[in-house]
Structure formats: C-alpha cells, structure tokens
Scaffold this motif. Structure first.
Motif, PDB file in Angstrom:
ATOM      1  N   VAL A 249       0.872  -1.181   0.000  1.00 24.51           N
ATOM      2  CA  VAL A 249       0.000   0.000   0.000  1.00 24.51           C
ATOM      3  C   VAL A 249       0.904   1.224   0.000  1.00 24.51           C
ATOM      4  CG1 VAL A 249      -1.793   1.248   1.238  1.00 24.51           C
ATOM      5  CG2 VAL A 249      -1.765  -1.247   1.301  1.00 24.51           C
ATOM      6  N   GLU A 250       0.708   2.095  -0.984  1.00 26.79           N
ATOM      7  CA  GLU A 250       1.516   3.310  -1.101  1.00 26.79           C
ATOM      8  C   GLU A 250       0.647   4.522  -0.808  1.00 26.79           C
ATOM      9  OE1 GLU A 250       3.166   3.219  -5.033  1.00 26.79           O
ATOM     10  OE2 GLU A 250       4.780   1.875  -4.415  1.00 26.79           O
ATOM     11  N   ILE A 251       1.151   5.395   0.064  1.00 23.43           N
ATOM     12  CA  ILE A 251       0.456   6.622   0.440  1.00 23.43           C
ATOM     13  C   ILE A 251       1.246   7.792  -0.115  1.00 23.43           C
ATOM     14  CG2 ILE A 251      -0.383   8.051   2.341  1.00 23.43           C
ATOM     15  CD1 ILE A 251      -0.155   5.508   4.122  1.00 23.43           C
ATOM     16  N   ARG A 252       0.545   8.686  -0.794  1.00 19.64           N
ATOM     17  CA  ARG A 252       1.163   9.929  -1.262  1.00 19.64           C
ATOM     18  C   ARG A 252       0.328  11.090  -0.731  1.00 19.64           C
ATOM     19  NH1 ARG A 252       2.576   6.484  -5.392  1.00 19.64           N
ATOM     20  NH2 ARG A 252       4.630   6.815  -6.280  1.00 19.64           N
TER      21      ARG A 252
ATOM     22  N   LEU B  29       5.022   5.262   2.823  1.00 24.02           N
ATOM     23  CA  LEU B  29       4.741   6.664   2.564  1.00 24.02           C
ATOM     24  C   LEU B  29       5.735   7.126   1.514  1.00 24.02           C
ATOM     25  CD1 LEU B  29       3.184   9.241   3.260  1.00 24.02           C
ATOM     26  CD2 LEU B  29       4.862   9.663   5.045  1.00 24.02           C
ATOM     27  N   ILE B  30       5.226   7.465   0.350  1.00 23.14           N
ATOM     28  CA  ILE B  30       6.062   7.881  -0.768  1.00 23.14           C
ATOM     29  C   ILE B  30       6.200   9.402  -0.747  1.00 23.14           C
ATOM     30  CG2 ILE B  30       6.375   7.831  -3.275  1.00 23.14           C
ATOM     31  CD1 ILE B  30       6.319   5.035  -1.940  1.00 23.14           C
ATOM     32  N   GLU B  31       7.436   9.867  -0.654  1.00 20.81           N
ATOM     33  CA  GLU B  31       7.701  11.307  -0.637  1.00 20.81           C
ATOM     34  C   GLU B  31       8.176  11.734  -2.007  1.00 20.81           C
ATOM     35  OE1 GLU B  31       9.826  12.788   2.836  1.00 20.81           O
ATOM     36  OE2 GLU B  31       9.653  10.775   3.680  1.00 20.81           O
TER      37      GLU B  31
ATOM     38  N   VAL C 117       2.616   7.582  14.150  1.00 20.81           N
ATOM     39  CA  VAL C 117       1.384   7.546  13.351  1.00 20.81           C
ATOM     40  C   VAL C 117       1.507   6.530  12.217  1.00 20.81           C
ATOM     41  CG1 VAL C 117      -0.145   8.890  11.857  1.00 20.81           C
ATOM     42  CG2 VAL C 117       0.748   9.905  13.958  1.00 20.81           C
ATOM     43  N   ILE C 118       2.597   6.578  11.465  1.00 18.87           N
ATOM     44  CA  ILE C 118       2.755   5.635  10.346  1.00 18.87           C
ATOM     45  C   ILE C 118       2.876   4.210  10.874  1.00 18.87           C
ATOM     46  CG2 ILE C 118       5.261   5.863  10.104  1.00 18.87           C
ATOM     47  CD1 ILE C 118       2.774   5.540   7.200  1.00 18.87           C
ATOM     48  N   LYS C 119       3.510   4.027  12.015  1.00 15.98           N
ATOM     49  CA  LYS C 119       3.588   2.686  12.611  1.00 15.98           C
ATOM     50  C   LYS C 119       2.198   2.182  12.969  1.00 15.98           C
ATOM     51  CE  LYS C 119       8.191   3.187  14.596  1.00 15.98           C
ATOM     52  NZ  LYS C 119       8.961   3.339  15.845  1.00 15.98           N
ATOM     53  N   SER C 120       1.366   3.046  13.499  1.00 18.45           N
ATOM     54  CA  SER C 120      -0.004   2.655  13.856  1.00 18.45           C
ATOM     55  C   SER C 120      -0.819   2.295  12.622  1.00 18.45           C
ATOM     56  CB  SER C 120      -0.693   3.780  14.621  1.00 18.45           C
ATOM     57  OG  SER C 120      -0.019   4.036  15.829  1.00 18.45           O
TER      58      SER C 120
END
Length: 85
Positions: free
Chosen positions: A40-43, A82-84, A59-62
C-alpha cells in the motif's frame, strides 16, 4: 485488484485524510507483489508528510499495524509505504 485489497486501501485512506490539511492531494494505491504480499503506497502533499509520520514515526507505525491486522489475519504480509515526492 481483489475486494480485500481495495478495502485495505480504503481503510488507509480513511485513516490518513483527517490527518492532513490538503485532503485533495491524498492518494492511496495498493498492489499485490509476486510473493502474495500487499503493498500500500500513500502519497500526500509534501507539507503534510510530517503529520502522517508523526512524532518518532508513531502515526505511520499505527497505520501499518492496523493494515496488517485487517489484511494479515490469514497469514499474508502487508507493507504500508509513505512515498515522498
């Protein structure tokens, strides 16, 4: 994309959107890897990256724990990134 895969992406989107200022910039995509794991990729807007990561990455760990609990109940792996840009 299977129904469960899209459900996990929707779950992650529902968690991330309230955290950020620019809700329009939120993009969550998911794909299955060759080994059966879900990626799963979050942008998000670059200004909102810190809000999604949280202090010391809490937060990202949760988010990762929730996604693994929802998807990995039958032994499959899930990776949330999390894609930066």
């Amino acid at each position: 994309m299977t129904q469960q895969t899209s459900d996990i992406a929707s779950l992650v989107r529902v968690i991330v959107e309230p955290l950020v200022e620019d809700k329009e910039a939120v993009s969550v995509s998911s794909m299955e890897a060759e080994d059966g794991a879900l990626i799963v990729e979050i942008r998000v807007n670059p200004e909102d990256v810190g809000k999604v990561i949280g202090r010391q990455g809490r937060v990202i760990k949760s988010i990762r724990v929730l996604a693994r609990a929802a998807y990995g109940s039958d032994g499959r792996d899930v990776e949330v990134e999390l894609i930066e840009d």
